[in-house]
Design a protein around this motif. Structure first.
Motif, PDB file in Angstrom:
ATOM      1  N   UNK A  64      -6.520   7.972   6.010  1.00 27.51           N
ATOM      2  CA  UNK A  64      -7.486   8.962   6.503  1.00 27.51           C
ATOM      3  C   UNK A  64      -8.899   8.582   6.077  1.00 27.51           C
ATOM      4  N   UNK A  65      -9.019   8.039   4.860  1.00 21.41           N
ATOM      5  CA  UNK A  65     -10.297   7.517   4.381  1.00 21.41           C
ATOM      6  C   UNK A  65     -10.044   6.073   3.941  1.00 21.41           C
ATOM      7  N   UNK A  66     -10.286   5.122   4.841  1.00 18.44           N
ATOM      8  CA  UNK A  66     -10.008   3.715   4.529  1.00 18.44           C
ATOM      9  C   UNK A  66     -10.964   3.222   3.457  1.00 18.44           C
ATOM     10  N   UNK A  67     -10.426   2.413   2.528  1.00 19.56           N
ATOM     11  CA  UNK A  67     -11.258   1.923   1.436  1.00 19.56           C
ATOM     12  C   UNK A  67     -10.565   0.777   0.716  1.00 19.56           C
ATOM     13  N   UNK A  68     -11.373   0.036  -0.082  1.00 17.54           N
ATOM     14  CA  UNK A  68     -10.828  -1.023  -0.919  1.00 17.54           C
ATOM     15  C   UNK A  68     -10.039  -0.404  -2.068  1.00 17.54           C
ATOM     16  N   UNK A  69      -8.869  -0.992  -2.337  1.00 19.39           N
ATOM     17  CA  UNK A  69      -8.042  -0.544  -3.452  1.00 19.39           C
ATOM     18  C   UNK A  69      -7.569  -1.764  -4.241  1.00 19.39           C
ATOM     19  N   UNK A  70      -7.248  -1.531  -5.503  1.00 22.20           N
ATOM     20  CA  UNK A  70      -6.798  -2.617  -6.376  1.00 22.20           C
ATOM     21  C   UNK A  70      -5.581  -2.154  -7.170  1.00 22.20           C
ATOM     22  N   UNK A 126       0.843  -1.191   0.000  1.00 15.20           N
ATOM     23  CA  UNK A 126       0.000   0.000   0.000  1.00 15.20           C
ATOM     24  C   UNK A 126       0.879   1.243   0.000  1.00 15.20           C
ATOM     25  N   UNK A 127       0.255   2.378  -0.348  1.00 15.34           N
ATOM     26  CA  UNK A 127       0.986   3.635  -0.475  1.00 15.34           C
ATOM     27  C   UNK A 127       1.737   3.970   0.811  1.00 15.34           C
ATOM     28  N   UNK A 128       3.036   4.185   0.673  1.00 19.17           N
ATOM     29  CA  UNK A 128       3.923   4.482   1.798  1.00 19.17           C
ATOM     30  C   UNK A 128       3.814   3.431   2.895  1.00 19.17           C
ATOM     31  N   UNK A 129       3.483   2.205   2.448  1.00 18.28           N
ATOM     32  CA  UNK A 129       3.414   1.035   3.348  1.00 18.28           C
ATOM     33  C   UNK A 129       2.443   1.238   4.505  1.00 18.28           C
ATOM     34  N   UNK A 130       1.312   1.895   4.223  1.00 20.55           N
ATOM     35  CA  UNK A 130       0.242   1.988   5.221  1.00 20.55           C
ATOM     36  C   UNK A 130      -0.357   0.598   5.443  1.00 20.55           C
ATOM     37  N   UNK A 131      -1.034   0.376   6.568  1.00 21.09           N
ATOM     38  CA  UNK A 131      -1.598  -0.960   6.842  1.00 21.09           C
ATOM     39  C   UNK A 131      -2.605  -1.375   5.766  1.00 21.09           C
ATOM     40  N   UNK A 146      -7.037  -5.087  -1.761  1.00 23.74           N
ATOM     41  CA  UNK A 146      -7.020  -5.106  -0.302  1.00 23.74           C
ATOM     42  C   UNK A 146      -7.660  -3.874   0.302  1.00 23.74           C
ATOM     43  N   UNK A 147      -7.880  -3.946   1.624  1.00 18.94           N
ATOM     44  CA  UNK A 147      -8.471  -2.851   2.389  1.00 18.94           C
ATOM     45  C   UNK A 147      -7.328  -2.022   2.965  1.00 18.94           C
ATOM     46  N   UNK A 148      -7.205  -0.772   2.477  1.00 23.01           N
ATOM     47  CA  UNK A 148      -6.101   0.098   2.866  1.00 23.01           C
ATOM     48  C   UNK A 148      -6.590   1.057   3.947  1.00 23.01           C
ATOM     49  N   UNK A 149      -5.861   1.079   5.077  1.00 23.83           N
ATOM     50  CA  UNK A 149      -6.188   1.973   6.188  1.00 23.83           C
ATOM     51  C   UNK A 149      -5.470   3.304   5.989  1.00 23.83           C
TER      52      UNK A 149
END
Length: 306
Positions: A173-179, A124-129, A168-171
């Motif tokens: 400021x606004x958590x959401x599904x990303x592909x 995920x972007x900048x290795x966010x959870x 996956x589900x990226x946590x």
């Protein structure tokens, strides 16, 4: 538009590098560090242009536009985009895209060989959870991980080639599904079992007879190059060796060497050497005495000699 920073030279730079094109000519390559593809902007991505030409003769392109002329051979990327480099002696490199997306699927930036163990990682972007990561090949789901972000393919098989993506589900400021965008995985096979045909001729070979040899391999991922040896010295390149109207000087042993260079830097080089093929050319008017040592082709297994 800002330019990337010139990179500090790496003492482990690839010495003696010489990747070849299918025709045997050196090509320009753009190497990535860390060695993952596609690279991501939040890593310290270094691009190294390798090819012939004098130092400082590298031209860089970004998103198809000339972007830095007479630049350094190595740069640190500070913007996402698609990069290429050009060296005056070997031309423009294949493109490398540096991503800055919410979710990126990465594969090792090396030749992936049949039988290898390969790890695909979903970042995920900048290795966010990120949780509940799913991996797909083409449109088929391969695995769902509640907590993990990596998929291991072992042993790697030819049928594992294809387009992969992750979701996956990226946590944040606004958590959401990303592909992720799809990534192509290509499984390569080293060359093996080089042979020369015809392996034998049904009649004596006399001076003036036309002779053509063909080299082939049982397996091997393209591009495959062929080199011909006569009594151990190179005499030709390509799958065919056309001797034309032979003379006594064509007598001797022939072998072909099949080579494929795999991976973005061409450093995984594989060669297959054919068995020897021995030729004795009988002069015109010379009475043939038969046998395999006069006027015939014969195959020698190099393990057993003549």
């Amino acid at each position: 538009m800002p330019r990337p920073h010139p990179a500090v030279p790496n003492l482990l730079a690839l010495a003696g590098w010489c990747p070849l094109s299918p025709a045997g000519a050196q090509t320009t390559q753009l190497l990535v560090e860390p060695p993952w593809t596609p690279p991501v902007l939040w890593d310290r991505v270094t691009l190294t242009c390798q090819g012939s030409g004098s130092a400082g003769a590298t031209t860089w392109y970004k998103d198809g536009q000339r972007w830095w002329q007479k630049g350094p051979d190595r740069v640190v990327v500070t913007e996402s985009g698609t990069y290429q480099c050009d060296r005056p002696g070997t031309g423009r490199s294949p493109p490398v895209s540096v991503l800055n997306a919410w979710l990126v699927l990465q594969v090792p930036a090396r030749a992936l060989l049949e039988g290898d163990t390969v790890t695909l990682r979903c970042r995920s972007w900048k290795d966010k959870p990120v949780t509940s990561v799913s991996f797909y090949r083409e449109e088929k789901q391969l695995q769902l991980l509640r907590d993990g972000t990596e998929l291991s393919l072992s042993p790697l098989r030819l049928q594992d080639s294809g387009r992969y993506r992750c979701r996956g589900w990226v946590y944040s400021e606004v958590s959401q599904w990303k592909e992720s965008v799809p990534v192509t995985v290509t499984v390569h096979v080293p060359v093996a079992n080089a042979t020369i045909s015809p392996a034998a001729l049904a009649h004596p070979v006399r001076a003036g007879d036309p002779v053509t040899l063909r080299c082939s391999v049982q397996v091997g991922s393209a591009p495959v190059t062929f080199t011909w040896l006569h009594n151990g010295s190179e005499v030709g390149r390509g799958p065919l060796l056309e001797l034309g109207d032979v003379h006594v000087g064509h007598s001797g042993t022939y072998q072909c060497v099949a080579t494929n260079q795999l991976g973005q830097d061409g450093h995984r080089v594989f060669r297959a050497l054919s068995p020897e093929l021995a030729l004795t050319v009988t002069p015109r008017g010379h009475r043939d005495t038969g046998g395999v040592t006069r006027g015939y082709w014969r195959v020698q297994d190099p393990r057993h000699g003549s």
